[in-house]
Scaffold this motif. Structure first.
Motif, PDB file in Angstrom:
ATOM      1  N   ASP A 233       9.088  15.382  16.208  1.00 55.12           N
ATOM      2  CA  ASP A 233       8.007  15.341  15.228  1.00 55.12           C
ATOM      3  C   ASP A 233       6.721  14.807  15.847  1.00 55.12           C
ATOM      4  O   ASP A 233       5.635  15.334  15.599  1.00 55.12           O
ATOM      5  CB  ASP A 233       8.407  14.465  14.038  1.00 55.12           C
ATOM      6  CG  ASP A 233       9.474  15.124  13.188  1.00 55.12           C
ATOM      7  OD1 ASP A 233       9.602  16.360  13.268  1.00 55.12           O
ATOM      8  OD2 ASP A 233      10.172  14.406  12.458  1.00 55.12           O
ATOM      9  N   VAL A 234       6.831  13.734  16.648  1.00 54.84           N
ATOM     10  CA  VAL A 234       5.634  13.155  17.266  1.00 54.84           C
ATOM     11  C   VAL A 234       5.018  14.130  18.254  1.00 54.84           C
ATOM     12  O   VAL A 234       3.799  14.322  18.285  1.00 54.84           O
ATOM     13  CB  VAL A 234       5.979  11.820  17.962  1.00 54.84           C
ATOM     14  CG1 VAL A 234       4.772  11.294  18.721  1.00 54.84           C
ATOM     15  CG2 VAL A 234       6.435  10.792  16.943  1.00 54.84           C
ATOM     16  N   ILE A 235       5.846  14.768  19.081  1.00 57.39           N
ATOM     17  CA  ILE A 235       5.328  15.709  20.079  1.00 57.39           C
ATOM     18  C   ILE A 235       4.671  16.906  19.395  1.00 57.39           C
ATOM     19  O   ILE A 235       3.593  17.357  19.794  1.00 57.39           O
ATOM     20  CB  ILE A 235       6.465  16.164  21.015  1.00 57.39           C
ATOM     21  CG1 ILE A 235       6.945  14.962  21.835  1.00 57.39           C
ATOM     22  CG2 ILE A 235       6.002  17.281  21.936  1.00 57.39           C
ATOM     23  CD1 ILE A 235       8.186  15.234  22.648  1.00 57.39           C
ATOM     24  N   CYS A 275       5.886  10.259  26.178  1.00 58.99           N
ATOM     25  CA  CYS A 275       4.892  10.399  27.247  1.00 58.99           C
ATOM     26  C   CYS A 275       5.372  11.373  28.316  1.00 58.99           C
ATOM     27  O   CYS A 275       4.593  12.175  28.852  1.00 58.99           O
ATOM     28  CB  CYS A 275       4.602   9.040  27.880  1.00 58.99           C
ATOM     29  SG  CYS A 275       3.782   7.880  26.783  1.00 58.99           S
ATOM     30  N   LYS A 276       6.659  11.290  28.632  1.00 63.60           N
ATOM     31  CA  LYS A 276       7.234  12.202  29.629  1.00 63.60           C
ATOM     32  C   LYS A 276       7.100  13.643  29.161  1.00 63.60           C
ATOM     33  O   LYS A 276       6.700  14.536  29.919  1.00 63.60           O
ATOM     34  CB  LYS A 276       8.705  11.841  29.845  1.00 63.60           C
ATOM     35  CG  LYS A 276       9.430  12.692  30.878  1.00 63.60           C
ATOM     36  CD  LYS A 276       9.199  12.173  32.264  1.00 63.60           C
ATOM     37  CE  LYS A 276      10.113  12.859  33.262  1.00 63.60           C
ATOM     38  NZ  LYS A 276       9.870  12.391  34.644  1.00 63.60           N
ATOM     39  N   ASP A 277       7.413  13.888  27.894  1.00 65.41           N
ATOM     40  CA  ASP A 277       7.340  15.247  27.356  1.00 65.41           C
ATOM     41  C   ASP A 277       5.903  15.753  27.292  1.00 65.41           C
ATOM     42  O   ASP A 277       5.645  16.948  27.471  1.00 65.41           O
ATOM     43  CB  ASP A 277       7.974  15.294  25.968  1.00 65.41           C
ATOM     44  CG  ASP A 277       9.495  15.213  26.033  1.00 65.41           C
ATOM     45  OD1 ASP A 277      10.047  15.466  27.116  1.00 65.41           O
ATOM     46  OD2 ASP A 277      10.122  14.882  25.017  1.00 65.41           O
ATOM     47  N   LEU A 278       4.957  14.856  27.009  1.00 65.68           N
ATOM     48  CA  LEU A 278       3.550  15.251  26.945  1.00 65.68           C
ATOM     49  C   LEU A 278       2.909  15.320  28.320  1.00 65.68           C
ATOM     50  O   LEU A 278       1.791  15.807  28.457  1.00 65.68           O
ATOM     51  CB  LEU A 278       2.768  14.272  26.066  1.00 65.68           C
ATOM     52  CG  LEU A 278       3.093  14.285  24.564  1.00 65.68           C
ATOM     53  CD1 LEU A 278       2.330  13.180  23.850  1.00 65.68           C
ATOM     54  CD2 LEU A 278       2.747  15.639  23.947  1.00 65.68           C
ATOM     55  N   GLY A 279       3.615  14.783  29.329  1.00 69.21           N
ATOM     56  CA  GLY A 279       3.073  14.800  30.688  1.00 69.21           C
ATOM     57  C   GLY A 279       1.874  13.885  30.855  1.00 69.21           C
ATOM     58  O   GLY A 279       0.949  14.198  31.595  1.00 69.21           O
TER      59      GLY A 279
END
Length: 727
Positions: A233-235, A275-279
């Motif tokens: 949801d956040v991503i 953060c990892k998923d958003l890079g």
């Protein structure tokens, strides 16, 4: 004629090298003009060429240098344009875009950067300014170097106002630069150290933030697969805002998430996963350390906002509850922080322990709160199994018991496993298996670190065969244990958990005269259930300062919650007495404390035992909400004899002629006093190197009666009184 193809800059340093080359030309041209005007520059032509390049024969040819400068400006401009079209990141243009800097301000930065890269510029600047020992350019020098007329110089003075982005965020703000007694043009400029590092593409944290924050790059983040409840949801939310912001559809792109819940529940791990998923990189800040920092709070916020905005990083502030616990003290600082977040941080995660909603927030930012709950028993078991697979566990280890007894977060489960492993390695060897004993001990160490500061841990020694009570009271104690043992069936399997939001724990009142066995009964219950028992020191948790008692109570229940420890409040009437008629502010607040305690007891899912000598002093509201109220009566003759027969350990050397019937009939005392007499008798016997007999018991009884203020008459205790008459 062939078309000249301009290649983009390969890096920020390559671009800065051209800017420094341009600065060298500008300095040579300035020196030549100064000397032509008859002003002395303490540099020879050879020194100028050695320091700034060029040929001695053309050292003072202003026309040639002006043409070279024009050509270099065109080359730099064209290369920057191509670099921009190809999306190549360059630090100086990036700073200029963020802060809306003019070309004049960009050149100020280059002038200040030069002596940070090569100390030869210290000599050049010192000679041109005729200031021996000067290492930095003055504002007057910069104005003369970059402008051609007095009118231009006057117009550009506003660039050096302390509130401009150039001065506020890019220059060091100490020294003469902020001295109102020094004329503006006489003040010297120096680039902030972190800005120098940023221009050179170093990914570092400002040294003034290092004590309270750390920079985590994407490469340093471990993707976690356990805490994923709201991750998608956040991503999705952030991706929507990023895309809309890029298309110009939606301008409001700043978001503040507040994640709250117990320590170790995965809040920080979850943020790193997002953060990892958003890079994107992450700046992790500890609010407690910011509050205790020697660096002024406003300065820390300025530096933090600059770091986050310029590096386009996400911001996470842990221990955020530190700003909330003393509202009046920190309200101003909290407002300053929220203003900074709304101004500079695109995505902020605040991590705390308690619920909170901001009373004021900028229209440019949205706020979403999300609670991280304790895992259920089934989830805890799954976590134990998952994490435990990486440890050398004994085959008989049963995760069902650990998951049921300890209400642990994922972080606490990992910490307990680590602690148990360390204990085994220290005491045996690295090849030894971790057994249930080590795991249980590690869990208790993990769960009650803070509880011991407000409560006394009691090791339960008494068992069912040691306590003497009427059958009805014994049945009630057995019911208490039975309800705790079958809690998972009733609340879990039979669905009562979904019918009750509060009151899932067990609360009992033990009341009766001193020494009647209330504390012993609490130990029996704890021993039977295999739970730790903590006796609360009421004097330590009651405070004359408003709000302190609630803080102490909150800390006690929060710590006990993790291991389902039994909380035993002795002399409970001191804390849970009847709510008084409100006559003043102190009465009003005492009633608030009483209500708060009721609330915490209803929220607590473990066992709470209140003990009092005077039931009439206890607020009726408490009694109505308790599941059990167990009276501990003064023991009758038959019960006293049973107490006497069970009070001496099997190892104690007893005289065969001890008259238990006499003692039960004549010593009309509660179990606590009987214990004291038996112990005193044992010491008398040890002193005389003899068996424990009626003489020693009579001596102990006389001491106990004197202590209680009771008369010890011969007529009451014959024939055994004769044993102590001569003493």
């Amino acid at each position: 004629m062939d078309t000249v193809i301009t290649t983009p800059y390969g890096s920020s340093r390559e671009h800065l090298a051209d800017e420094i080359k341009r600065l060298n030309l500008l300095l040579r041209l300035h020196i030549a003009k100064e000397q032509q005007a008859g002003r002395t520059i303490q540099l020879t032509a050879e020194e100028i060429c050695e320091l700034l390049g060029g040929d001695v024969s053309t050292c003072y040819d202003t026309t040639l240098m002006t043409n070279e400068l024009t050509q270099l400006d065109s080359q730099i401009s064209a290369t920057l344009e191509v670099s921009s079209q190809q999306g190549i990141y360059l630090s100086l243009p990036h700073i200029s875009k963020i802060y809306g800097l003019s070309p004049f301000e960009e050149r100020c930065i280059v002038i200040c950067l030069a002596p940070e890269l090569d100390r030869k510029y210290e000599k050049v600047y010192s000679s041109i300014q005729n200031e021996i020992g000067t290492k930095s350019p003055s504002i007057d020098f910069v104005l003369k170097l970059l402008t051609g007329s007095e009118e231009e110089r006057t117009g550009y003075r506003k660039v050096f106002d302390p509130q401009t982005a150039l001065m506020k965020y890019l220059m060091e703000t100490g020294g003469s630069l902020m001295d109102p007694n020094v004329p503006l043009i006489a003040r010297f400029l120096k680039l902030d150290d972190w800005i120098v590092s940023y221009l050179l593409d170093y990914q570092v944290l400002d040294s003034r933030l290092a004590h309270a924050a750390k920079l985590i790059t994407v490469a340093d983040m471990q993707k976690d697969v356990i805490i994923t409840a709201v991750q998608e949801d956040v991503i999705r939310f952030m991706s929507y805002y990023q895309i809309c912001g890029q298309n110009g559809v939606l301008q409001r792109t700043k978001q503040i998430f507040y994640f709250y819940g117990p320590e170790g529940s995965g809040k920080k791990t979850y943020v790193k996963t997002v953060c990892k998923d958003l890079g994107m990189k992450l700046v992790l800040v500890d609010a407690e350390k910011i509050l205790s920092s020697e660096v002024p709070y406003s300065e820390l916020l300025r530096l933090l906002g600059r770091q986050v905005m310029m590096e386009n990083t996400l911001l996470c502030i842990e221990n955020f509850h530190s700003l909330l616990v003393e509202n009046e003290l920190h309200q101003g600082k909290l407002n300053m922080l929220l203003q900074m977040l709304a101004a500079y941080s695109k995505l902020t995660f605040l991590l705390g322990l308690i619920p909170w909603t901001p009373s004021m927030l900028s229209d440019e930012a949205d706020f979403i709160a999300y609670e991280f709950l304790y895992p259920s028993a089934a989830e805890r078991k799954a976590l134990w199994e998952k994490f435990g697979a990486n440890y050398n566990l004994a085959p008989e280890v049963n995760f069902d018991g650990l998951a049921a007894k300890f209400r642990f977060t994922p972080g606490q489960i990992l910490a307990a496993l680590d602690h148990a492993e360390s204990f085994v390695i220290w005491n045996t060897s690295s090849n030894s298996l971790i057994g249930e004993t080590e795991l249980y001990n590690a869990c208790y160490d993990q769960s009650n670190r803070k509880l011991s500061s407000l409560a006394q841990k009691i090791k339960p020694l008494y068992t069912w065969d040691m306590i003497i009570l009427p059958s009805d009271q014994m049945s009630q104690l057995e019911e208490i244990c039975s309800q705790v043992k079958h809690k998972s069936i009733v609340y879990g399997d039979w669905g009562f958990d979904n019918r009750l939001s509060l009151g899932k724990g067990l609360n009992a009142m033990f009341w009766g005269p001193p020494g009647s066995g209330k504390t012993m009964a609490a130990e029996v219950v704890a021993n039977d259930l295999g739970l730790e028992l903590y006796k609360i020191d009421v004097s330590q948790i009651i405070s004359k300062y408003i709000g302190e008692t609630e803080k102490n109570l909150a800390a006690i229940f929060a710590e006990a919650e993790t291991s389902n420890s039994i909380l035993f409040f002795d002399e409970a009437d001191a804390l849970f007495g009847k709510r008084s008629e409100v006559k003043d502010a102190h009465d009003r607040y005492a009633n608030v404390e009483t209500s708060y305690l009721l609330q915490k007891m209803e929220e607590y899912e473990g066992v709470v035992i209140l003990a009092t000598n005077l039931l009439q002093n206890i607020d009726e509201a408490f009694i109505r909400r308790l599941q059990f109220s167990v009276q501990f009566p003064f023991p009758e003759k038959e019960q006293r004899e049973l107490i006497w027969r069970g009070i001496f350990p099997a190892e104690a050397p007893l005289d065969a002629n001890i008259d238990y019937a006499f003692m039960a009939d004549k010593f009309i005392l509660a179990g606590g006093s009987i214990k004291n007499i038996a112990l005193s008798a044992a010491f008398y016997a040890a002193q005389d190197s003899c068996l424990i007999g009626m003489k020693q018991i009579m001596l102990g009884a006389r001491r106990e009666y004197n202590k209680l203020g009771k008369v010890f008459l011969k007529s009451d205790f014959d024939p055994y009184y004769q044993l102590i008459e001569v003493i």
